[in-house]
Enzyme design. Structure first.
Site, PDB file in Angstrom:
ATOM      1  N   ASP A  11      -0.927   7.680   4.396  1.00 35.74           N
ATOM      2  CA  ASP A  11       0.516   7.357   4.429  1.00 35.74           C
ATOM      3  C   ASP A  11       1.451   8.564   4.311  1.00 35.74           C
ATOM      4  O   ASP A  11       2.430   8.532   3.558  1.00 35.74           O
ATOM      5  CB  ASP A  11       0.854   6.365   3.314  1.00 35.74           C
ATOM      6  CG  ASP A  11       0.142   5.031   3.458  1.00 35.74           C
ATOM      7  OD1 ASP A  11      -0.577   4.846   4.462  1.00 35.74           O
ATOM      8  OD2 ASP A  11       0.306   4.181   2.573  1.00 35.74           O
ATOM      9  N   ASP A  49       1.379   2.914   6.691  1.00 37.80           N
ATOM     10  CA  ASP A  49       2.050   1.707   6.220  1.00 37.80           C
ATOM     11  C   ASP A  49       2.879   1.149   7.378  1.00 37.80           C
ATOM     12  O   ASP A  49       3.619   1.905   8.021  1.00 37.80           O
ATOM     13  CB  ASP A  49       2.957   2.079   5.037  1.00 37.80           C
ATOM     14  CG  ASP A  49       2.806   1.144   3.859  1.00 37.80           C
ATOM     15  OD1 ASP A  49       1.748   0.513   3.723  1.00 37.80           O
ATOM     16  OD2 ASP A  49       3.755   1.059   3.056  1.00 37.80           O
ATOM     17  N   HIS A  51       5.047  -2.312   8.120  1.00 40.74           N
ATOM     18  CA  HIS A  51       5.519  -3.615   7.654  1.00 40.74           C
ATOM     19  C   HIS A  51       6.503  -4.269   8.617  1.00 40.74           C
ATOM     20  O   HIS A  51       7.355  -3.578   9.199  1.00 40.74           O
ATOM     21  CB  HIS A  51       6.271  -3.460   6.323  1.00 40.74           C
ATOM     22  CG  HIS A  51       5.432  -2.941   5.200  1.00 40.74           C
ATOM     23  ND1 HIS A  51       4.270  -3.539   4.787  1.00 40.74           N
ATOM     24  CD2 HIS A  51       5.618  -1.874   4.369  1.00 40.74           C
ATOM     25  CE1 HIS A  51       3.766  -2.868   3.767  1.00 40.74           C
ATOM     26  NE2 HIS A  51       4.565  -1.856   3.502  1.00 40.74           N
ATOM     27  N   HIS A  55       9.018  -8.318   5.132  1.00 45.17           N
ATOM     28  CA  HIS A  55       7.754  -8.341   4.385  1.00 45.17           C
ATOM     29  C   HIS A  55       7.965  -8.863   2.973  1.00 45.17           C
ATOM     30  O   HIS A  55       8.969  -8.571   2.318  1.00 45.17           O
ATOM     31  CB  HIS A  55       7.139  -6.940   4.342  1.00 45.17           C
ATOM     32  CG  HIS A  55       5.695  -6.964   3.963  1.00 45.17           C
ATOM     33  ND1 HIS A  55       5.266  -6.867   2.666  1.00 45.17           N
ATOM     34  CD2 HIS A  55       4.576  -7.118   4.721  1.00 45.17           C
ATOM     35  CE1 HIS A  55       3.941  -6.937   2.631  1.00 45.17           C
ATOM     36  NE2 HIS A  55       3.499  -7.079   3.864  1.00 45.17           N
ATOM     37  N   HIS A  84      10.746  -0.429   3.386  1.00 40.80           N
ATOM     38  CA  HIS A  84      10.214   0.867   3.808  1.00 40.80           C
ATOM     39  C   HIS A  84       9.168   0.667   4.902  1.00 40.80           C
ATOM     40  O   HIS A  84       8.560  -0.394   5.016  1.00 40.80           O
ATOM     41  CB  HIS A  84       9.589   1.615   2.623  1.00 40.80           C
ATOM     42  CG  HIS A  84       8.358   0.937   2.084  1.00 40.80           C
ATOM     43  ND1 HIS A  84       8.424  -0.147   1.235  1.00 40.80           N
ATOM     44  CD2 HIS A  84       7.030   1.176   2.290  1.00 40.80           C
ATOM     45  CE1 HIS A  84       7.191  -0.542   0.936  1.00 40.80           C
ATOM     46  NE2 HIS A  84       6.325   0.234   1.568  1.00 40.80           N
ATOM     47  N   LYS A 109      -1.671  -0.714   7.941  1.00 40.22           N
ATOM     48  CA  LYS A 109      -1.854  -1.680   6.860  1.00 40.22           C
ATOM     49  C   LYS A 109      -0.505  -2.229   6.412  1.00 40.22           C
ATOM     50  O   LYS A 109       0.520  -1.583   6.581  1.00 40.22           O
ATOM     51  CB  LYS A 109      -2.608  -1.056   5.685  1.00 40.22           C
ATOM     52  CG  LYS A 109      -1.995   0.221   5.144  1.00 40.22           C
ATOM     53  CD  LYS A 109      -2.938   0.923   4.180  1.00 40.22           C
ATOM     54  CE  LYS A 109      -2.308   2.153   3.569  1.00 40.22           C
ATOM     55  NZ  LYS A 109      -1.133   1.878   2.746  1.00 40.22           N
ATOM     56  N   CYS A 154      -1.578   3.890  -3.057  1.00 42.73           N
ATOM     57  CA  CYS A 154      -2.444   3.745  -1.886  1.00 42.73           C
ATOM     58  C   CYS A 154      -3.648   4.686  -1.924  1.00 42.73           C
ATOM     59  O   CYS A 154      -4.742   4.302  -1.511  1.00 42.73           O
ATOM     60  CB  CYS A 154      -1.626   3.919  -0.610  1.00 42.73           C
ATOM     61  SG  CYS A 154      -0.393   2.604  -0.420  1.00 42.73           S
TER      62      CYS A 154
END
Length: 200
Positions: A11, A49, A51, A55, A84, A109, A154
């Site tokens: 990330d 990341d 989203h 989310h 984010h 993810k 993470c």
């Protein structure tokens, strides 16, 4: 680096760096360190990341709830974050100075609206796999070197899942930065000691 070793870069995205929507203190400082490390690896995997805008881990999805507060989800406690790394946004992009052209796989993810995902191996329900474990085993990769953002979320969850699945697991502290909510950085180091995760 030896055969069977992979660098897992977690990330390193704009929203986790200074000026981002969930900036990790000193997040951009890991970029040159990771670039130097990566130049010594034949095998590199990146996580990203990723989203949707609504989310369920975003505080904005829960009226009256503040960022960094906690709620209970069907899969357990969930920290609520500022919005984010929404997919296709500039914040979700990798840091412009990250230079790892030999990276062979990107694991996205957190793209399921109803569940967060810290680990590179599983969603936060701890049962929905990303497929990374199977990929690494099929490639004959047995040692994972973990770096990136954030050390206490993470990176931590990825390292813990890696060692739980039988991978020799190392975390390079210099190439990580922590959010450090309520002592989470110290708790991460204690967890690594307990689980036999090497911190270097």
């Amino acid at each position: 680096m030896r055969d069977g070793e992979v660098l897992l870069v977690t990330d390193v995205q704009n929203d986790f760096c200074p000026g981002g929507r969930l900036a990790v203190p000193g997040g951009d400082e890991v970029v040159p360190v990771i670039n130097r490390l990566a130049s010594r690896f034949r095998h590199v995997v990146l996580t990203q990341d990723w989203h949707p805008e609504d989310h369920t881990s975003f505080a904005s999805s829960h009226p009256g709830k503040a960022p960094f507060s906690e709620i209970e989800m069907p899969y357990g406690p969930q920290t609520l974050w500022p919005d984010h790394c929404t997919w296709e946004s500039e914040g979700a992009a990798f840091h412009a100075d990250l230079d790892i052209p030999q990276a062979q796989l990107v694991i996205r993810k957190g793209y399921h609206k109803e569940i967060d995902s810290y680990s590179a191996f599983f969603e936060n329900d701890r049962t929905t796999p990303t497929g990374l474990s199977g990929y690494l085993r099929e490639r004959g990769l047995t040692r994972i070197v973990c770096v990136g953002l954030a050390f206490d979320y993470c990176v931590r969850y990825s390292a813990e899942d890696a060692v739980a699945h039988g991978f020799d697991t190392i975390v390079i502290e210099e190439a990580c930065r922590a959010i450090d909510l309520a002592g989470s950085a110290a708790a991460t180091k204690a967890s690594f000691r307990d689980r036999g995760i090497k911190l270097r």
